[in-house]
Design an enzyme around this catalytic site. Structure first.
Site, PDB file in Angstrom:
ATOM      1  N   MET A 249       2.261  11.495  -7.795  1.00 51.83           N
ATOM      2  CA  MET A 249       3.547  11.993  -7.412  1.00 51.83           C
ATOM      3  C   MET A 249       3.467  12.188  -6.006  1.00 51.83           C
ATOM      4  O   MET A 249       2.598  11.831  -5.307  1.00 51.83           O
ATOM      5  CB  MET A 249       3.778  13.298  -8.094  1.00 51.83           C
ATOM      6  CG  MET A 249       4.871  14.091  -7.516  1.00 51.83           C
ATOM      7  SD  MET A 249       6.268  14.174  -8.405  1.00 51.83           S
ATOM      8  CE  MET A 249       7.481  13.971  -7.362  1.00 51.83           C
TER       9      MET A 249
ATOM     10  N   LEU B 279       5.288   6.045 -10.723  1.00 49.78           N
ATOM     11  CA  LEU B 279       4.326   5.037 -10.275  1.00 49.78           C
ATOM     12  C   LEU B 279       4.580   4.709  -8.808  1.00 49.78           C
ATOM     13  O   LEU B 279       5.644   4.198  -8.465  1.00 49.78           O
ATOM     14  CB  LEU B 279       4.435   3.786 -11.148  1.00 49.78           C
ATOM     15  CG  LEU B 279       4.041   4.002 -12.615  1.00 49.78           C
ATOM     16  CD1 LEU B 279       4.399   2.795 -13.460  1.00 49.78           C
ATOM     17  CD2 LEU B 279       2.546   4.300 -12.723  1.00 49.78           C
ATOM     18  N   GLU B 280       3.613   5.000  -7.959  1.00 54.12           N
ATOM     19  CA  GLU B 280       3.782   4.839  -6.522  1.00 54.12           C
ATOM     20  C   GLU B 280       3.068   3.616  -5.978  1.00 54.12           C
ATOM     21  O   GLU B 280       2.932   3.448  -4.769  1.00 54.12           O
ATOM     22  CB  GLU B 280       3.322   6.110  -5.813  1.00 54.12           C
ATOM     23  CG  GLU B 280       4.129   7.317  -6.255  1.00 54.12           C
ATOM     24  CD  GLU B 280       3.758   8.602  -5.530  1.00 54.12           C
ATOM     25  OE1 GLU B 280       3.053   8.523  -4.504  1.00 54.12           O
ATOM     26  OE2 GLU B 280       4.178   9.671  -5.988  1.00 54.12           O
ATOM     27  N   ASN B 281       2.590   2.772  -6.867  1.00 48.90           N
ATOM     28  CA  ASN B 281       1.892   1.570  -6.443  1.00 48.90           C
ATOM     29  C   ASN B 281       2.580   0.320  -6.974  1.00 48.90           C
ATOM     30  O   ASN B 281       1.952  -0.695  -7.227  1.00 48.90           O
ATOM     31  CB  ASN B 281       0.435   1.615  -6.915  1.00 48.90           C
ATOM     32  CG  ASN B 281      -0.326   2.766  -6.275  1.00 48.90           C
ATOM     33  OD1 ASN B 281      -0.619   2.741  -5.088  1.00 48.90           O
ATOM     34  ND2 ASN B 281      -0.611   3.801  -7.054  1.00 48.90           N
TER      35      ASN B 281
END
Length: 567
Positions: A1, A392-394
């Site tokens: 996050m 999801l930050e990728n």
């Protein structure tokens, strides 16, 4: 996050996407081509080196691999204050429509046209490990005889690759490429999910296609640019027949084989008994210096509690959750489950969050989509979670993540709570995978709480650049989502609960409240004021309930009552 826990904060400066800004919120498709249509771009495949192309700061070169077609492709590398812009002047005819497209790979890549005499256009994509086609259309002005088409990357990002550029339309006098041919019919059409009012479909990509039409019982119901779609507005417990065609500027293919999809009997629409305006808070299942909390201690102002985080497993797409009992002072699994039930009895929703700054869950095919849905549903059954949060930050694949969420909804039913927490860069354009996913599952989506922090300056819906930490940053970026297809009830403002909760982007609770008032009432705005108000705006989110507690509950104490008091 947000700021995850376990590793130092990573700053994303996608200052970005500011670029050409031109990030258009929707792409159109050109009508059928005439027999005279040609590719007006010269040296479109870079087979003749950089002939006809000019690249800024000597940033471009040709390479023999990887290539999309032929034996060469352009490789351009941003450096310093140069974004590696490569362009050429293309001869066109006045009052004509052209389809501009190119295949790109590698770092951030932009494609656009200027000097059209009408509205200049552009589109872009984040970094891509495989070839991806960008496409948009433009119409020339009454006296326009040439336009400049260009590609460029972004500052600090890796080199990007371009191949097979095309500017299809009437011959402006310099065209040489053949017109496209009508694409073949799509294959692999299947039903990826159902609700009581919708059927989600997926199919295989067709070479040369720039879009797809979806038919229900022989009648066209929607057009999309990707390889998935959700048909909504259907009756419960009813079987429908669907087919898909592929289109480009040459025309439309024949229809695919038909597939049947049957809607469920359970009323759809996530959110359950949530209030009209809700506050979301992330609860940390780890100790990173913030107040260590049991779930029972989470402040009463929070309507949705996102348990952070579920972890990836060795099975592609599958996730698991393990309570950090040792790090949380001996908090037992039984206590945790009992606290979830107590929060639910008090009218709260508790969801499990997947991802975070270090999350590496990958849903990239049908098998991993099924694994994701099955594993999340298993966690819901084990712990009693009301749903899932996608953080999801990728990167994510909109086709298969949408498929996974549809499958989860089919298992969980209409009470599923589905939230998302994308970064600012993920919601700058509807062409972005995160934004596409949100729109794909709009009928089962509860709220998107975008993270307005750790991002640097970004583009607002008015085409201006805003720096984080201001009311304008919150309102002008929220406007992109509100005008880009999400319902106001599906939009929330995500902010840190204290300066310690994020590396940058913290604003006092009063600024959050001003932004909420600006968007819902048109008051307390900064220099940016939306063209209309959104009284159904869902509310606000914070990272995290733990950092809030460490700061004396100042965030929830101020923002919570304000959210609940909105019109």
């Amino acid at each position: 996050m947000p700021i995850l826990s376990r590793k130092p904060v990573r700053f994303r400066t996608a200052a970005a996407v500011v670029a050409t800004a031109a990030v258009t919120l929707a792409l159109g498709l050109a009508g059928p081509a005439s027999a005279a249509d040609v590719n007006n771009a010269k040296n479109a495949g870079f087979e003749s080196g950089l002939s006809s192309w000019t690249c800024s700061a000597s940033s471009g070169t040709t390479v023999s691999a990887p290539v999309h077609g032929g034996s060469a492709a352009l490789r351009a590398t941003p450096a310093g204050q140069d974004n590696a812009r490569c362009s050429q002047t293309v001869a066109v005819k006045p009052n004509s429509t052209y389809t501009l497209s190119a295949w790109v790979q590698g770092g951030y890549a932009y494609l656009g046209a200027t000097g059209t005499g009408t509205t200049d256009v552009s589109t872009w994509t984040p970094d891509s490990a495989s070839w991806k086609q960008l496409s948009t259309t433009f119409t020339t002005g009454a006296s326009t005889t040439s336009v400049t088409v260009y590609t460029h990357g972004w500052y600090g990002q890796p080199a990007y690759l371009v191949d097979d550029v095309s500017v299809y339309g009437p011959d402006g006098g310099g065209g040489s490429g053949p017109a496209p041919t009508v694409p073949g019919a799509p294959g692999g059409l299947s039903v990826s999910g159902t609700t009581s009012s919708s059927v989600s479909l997926a199919w295989n990509a067709v070479s040369g296609a720039t879009g797809y039409n979806v038919y229900r019982a022989g009648t066209k119901v929607t057009a999309v640019t990707g390889t998935s779609a959700t048909v909504t507005g259907l009756a419960a417990s009813t079987s429908y027949s669907f087919q898909v065609t592929a289109v480009n500027s040459a025309g439309e293919s024949g229809k695919s084989g038909a597939v049947a999809g049957t809607t469920t009997a359970t009323p759809g629409g996530g959110g359950g008994a949530l209030p009209k305006h809700a506050v979301t808070g992330y609860w940390q299942n780890f100790n990173n210096g913030a107040t260590v909390q049991k779930l029972s201690a989470v402040q009463s102002q929070y309507d949705i509690i996102a348990v952070a985080f579920a972890d990836a497993t060795t099975t592609p797409g599958a996730v698991t959750f393990s309570l950090d009992s040792a790090g949380l002072g001996g908090y037992t699994v039984d206590q945790f489950k009992a606290d979830i039930r107590a929060k639910q009895a008090a009218g709260k929703k508790v969801v499990v969050s997947v991802g975070g700054q270090n999350g590496t869950v990958s849903v990239s095919d049908t098998a991993s989509a099924a694994n994701f849905a099955n594993s999340v549903y298993a966690l819901m059954q084990t712990y009693g979670f009301d749903g899932v949060d996608i953080d999801l930050e990728n990167g994510l694949n909109p086709t298969y993540m949408s498929q996974a969420l549809r499958s989860l909804a089919a298992k969980a039913g209409g009470s599923l709570v589905l939230t998302m927490a994308p970064q600012t860069i993920d919601m700058q354009s509807t062409s972005n995978g995160y934004f596409q996913t949100a729109l794909n599952v709009k009928d089962i989506l509860t709220v998107v709480n975008m993270q307005y922090y750790n991002s640097g300056s970004m583009l607002g819906c008015d085409g201006k650049v805003y720096s984080q930490g201001s009311v304008d940053f919150l309102t002008a970026l929220a406007c992109i989502q509100l005008e880009g297809g999400l319902a106001p009830s599906q939009v929330g403002l995500g902010l840190p609960a204290s300066p310690s909760g994020a590396g940058s982007g913290y604003v006092p609770p009063s600024v959050v409240n001003n932004a909420l008032d600006c968007l819902t009432k048109g008051s307390s705005c900064g220099s940016f004021k939306p063209s209309r108000t959104y009284p159904d705006l869902r509310g606000a989110m914070t990272w995290s309930t733990n950092w809030d507690a460490a700061a004396g509950n100042a965030w929830s104490g101020a923002v919570g009552p304000h959210v609940h008091g909105l019109p």
